[in-house]
Design a protein around this motif. Structure first.
Motif, PDB file in Angstrom:
ATOM      1  N   THR A   1      27.019  30.028   1.096  1.00  0.00           N
ATOM      2  CA  THR A   1      28.072  29.017   1.196  1.00  0.00           C
ATOM      3  C   THR A   1      27.625  27.659   0.656  1.00  0.00           C
ATOM      4  O   THR A   1      28.413  26.724   0.617  1.00  0.00           O
ATOM      5  N   GLU A   2      26.353  27.560   0.245  1.00  0.00           N
ATOM      6  CA  GLU A   2      25.814  26.319  -0.310  1.00  0.00           C
ATOM      7  C   GLU A   2      24.771  26.654  -1.375  1.00  0.00           C
ATOM      8  O   GLU A   2      24.263  27.770  -1.424  1.00  0.00           O
ATOM      9  N   ASP A   3      24.438  25.665  -2.204  1.00  0.00           N
ATOM     10  CA  ASP A   3      23.311  25.801  -3.119  1.00  0.00           C
ATOM     11  C   ASP A   3      22.033  25.800  -2.302  1.00  0.00           C
ATOM     12  O   ASP A   3      21.858  24.983  -1.398  1.00  0.00           O
ATOM     13  N   LEU A   4      21.093  26.708  -2.611  1.00  0.00           N
ATOM     14  CA  LEU A   4      19.846  26.821  -1.860  1.00  0.00           C
ATOM     15  C   LEU A   4      18.662  26.641  -2.808  1.00  0.00           C
ATOM     16  O   LEU A   4      18.591  27.267  -3.860  1.00  0.00           O
TER      17      LEU A   4
ATOM     18  N   GLN B   1      15.995  30.831   8.133  1.00  0.00           N
ATOM     19  CA  GLN B   1      16.284  29.399   8.038  1.00  0.00           C
ATOM     20  C   GLN B   1      17.676  29.149   7.453  1.00  0.00           C
ATOM     21  O   GLN B   1      18.392  28.247   7.888  1.00  0.00           O
ATOM     22  N   TYR B   2      18.042  29.948   6.439  1.00  0.00           N
ATOM     23  CA  TYR B   2      19.321  29.754   5.764  1.00  0.00           C
ATOM     24  C   TYR B   2      20.418  30.678   6.304  1.00  0.00           C
ATOM     25  O   TYR B   2      21.458  30.826   5.667  1.00  0.00           O
ATOM     26  N   SER B   3      20.203  31.283   7.454  1.00  0.00           N
ATOM     27  CA  SER B   3      21.164  32.243   7.980  1.00  0.00           C
ATOM     28  C   SER B   3      22.552  31.634   8.193  1.00  0.00           C
ATOM     29  O   SER B   3      23.570  32.320   8.050  1.00  0.00           O
TER      30      SER B   3
ATOM     31  N   GLY C   1      13.195  26.619  11.734  1.00  0.00           N
ATOM     32  CA  GLY C   1      12.458  26.263  10.530  1.00  0.00           C
ATOM     33  C   GLY C   1      13.116  25.198   9.680  1.00  0.00           C
ATOM     34  O   GLY C   1      12.517  24.693   8.732  1.00  0.00           O
ATOM     35  N   ASN C   2      14.357  24.828  10.001  1.00  0.00           N
ATOM     36  CA  ASN C   2      15.043  23.791   9.227  1.00  0.00           C
ATOM     37  C   ASN C   2      14.433  22.421   9.492  1.00  0.00           C
ATOM     38  O   ASN C   2      14.150  22.080  10.653  1.00  0.00           O
TER      39      ASN C   2
END
Length: 289
Positions: A252-255, A240-242, A67-68
Motif C-alpha cells: 500500500t506504500e513505496d518500500l 516490520q512492513y506487515s 522494528g519500525n
C-alpha cells in the motif's frame, strides 16, 4: 535552483557516537543530537548547558517492538525556574515508549516564543506523518496556532535549515524517498531505457533505483507464503512492513530496501537474486545501471 549550505558539526565529546552540535553559517539556529544516556551530562558545562535550558523543539528517536523506527515530536517553552528543554526531556525518561536518541532544535539567543513553537511542532509532525518513514507516536496532533504570514515565512525558512542539518545527522524522518536521477550520470542508458524494474516471475511487482537503495513501488504483489530459505533480515522486514501489505498481499506504500536482492526476496518470500529477477522492459538488470 537550491543554494549550497555550509554546515558545521562539532563533536562535543570528540567522538562521532557522542554529543553533536550542528550550526549553519549566518543562522541563529542551533541543533544538538545526543543520546538518552548522555542527557545527564548536558548541564555540566559548555554551550550545550546553556542552550538546553532554552525553549525549543525536540525529537525522541527510538524503535517499536515491530522494528519500525519511531519519533516523538514535542516542544518545550521557557520556564520560571530557568529550565526549558532539559526539564521537559527529563520528564520523558520514564515514558512507556522506548527511545534512545534526542534531537534538539533551538536558537542561540533563545527567542522562540509559544506561537512559533506551536507552528514548528505542527509542521514537523505533519511532515513526518506525510513522509511515513518513522512511526509518529504523538498521542494527539499539535495545533498550528495563530501566527502571522510574515512569521510563518520566517519559520518555514527555519524549518528548511533544520531539515538540511537533520538529514546530515542521518535522520530521514522528514525526507521523501527520492528516485536516482540517472539522466545526469548515465545519459547513454537513461535517454533510451526505462528506469522501472519489473519482477520476472508470477508476482506483479515493480521497483526503481533510489539514491538510498532500491524502492519497491506501491501496488506491488508479494508472496503470501514465506519459505525456509528467506533470510532473517528479510523476514524481519516482512514483519516490520506487515501493516503496509493489504489482505490481497499488495503493498500500500513505496518500500525502501538496501539492495535489489532484499526487495526480490521480500516479494517472493524466498532467497532470490535481485539482478536475476528485476529487469527493465529493455531487459536490463539493476547492475547494468
Amino acid at each position: 535552483m537550491a543554494k549550497g549550505k555550509s554546515i558545521n558539526l562539532f563533536l562535543i565529546d570528540g567522538d562521532s557516537t557522542g554529543r553533536i552540535k550542528a550550526t549553519l553559517s549566518n543562522w541563529t539556529g542551533i541543533i544538538y543530537k545526543i543520546s538518552k544516556l548522555s542527557l545527564y551530562s548536558c548541564e555540566e558545562g559548555g554551550d550545550i548547558s546553556k542552550h538546553i535550558k532554552h525553549a525549543g523543539i525536540y525529537f525522541l528517536l527510538g524503535e517499536l517492538p515491530n522494528g519500525n523506527p519511531s519519533i516523538y515530536i514535542g516542544q518545550a517553552n521557557t520556564r520560571k525556574n530557568g529550565k526549558g528543554l532539559i526539564q521537559r526531556l527529563n520528564e520523558h525518561k520514564n515514558d512507556d515508549n522506548e527511545w534512545n536518541e534526542i534531537v534538539i532544535l533551538t536558537r542561540q539567543n533563545d527567542t522562540l516564543d509559544a506561537a512559533e513553537l506551536n507552528y514548528l511542532e505542527n509542521k514537523f509532525t505533519n511532515l513526518a506523518q506525510s513522509v511515513n518513514r518513522y512511526d509518529v507516536i504523538n498521542k494527539c496532533d499539535p495545533s498550528k496556532g495563530n501566527i502571522s504570514e510574515e512569521k510563518a515565512s520566517e519559520m518555514d525558512e527555519f524549518i528548511e535549515n533544520c531539515l538540511a542539518i537533520i538529514g546530515i545527522l542521518g535522520i530521514k524522518a522528514f525526507e521523501k524517498i527520492k528516485g536516482l536521477n540517472l539522466a545526469s550520470e548515465r545519459k547513454d542508458i537513461a535517454n533510451k531505457k526505462s528506469l522501472v524494474f519489473l519482477y520476472q516471475g508470477k508476482y506483479k511487482a515493480s521497483a526503481i533505483l533510489s539514491s538510498e537503495g532500491f524502492v519497491l513501488l506501491k501496488g506491488s504483489q508479494v508472496s503470501e507464503k514465506l519459505h525456509k530459505s528467506l533470510s532473517k533480515s528479510v523476514l524481519k522486514l516482512r514483519q516490520q512492513y506487515s501493516n503496509k501489505i493489504d489482505d490481497n498481499f499488495v503493498t500500500t506504500e513505496d518500500l525502501l530496501f538496501h539492495s535489489q536482492s532484499a526487495a526480490a526476496a521480500f516479494v517472493s518470500g524466498s532467497s532470490t537474486s535481485g539482478n536475476v529477477v528485476w529487469k527493465t522492459s529493455d531487459g536490463l538488470s539493476p547492475k547494468d545501471f
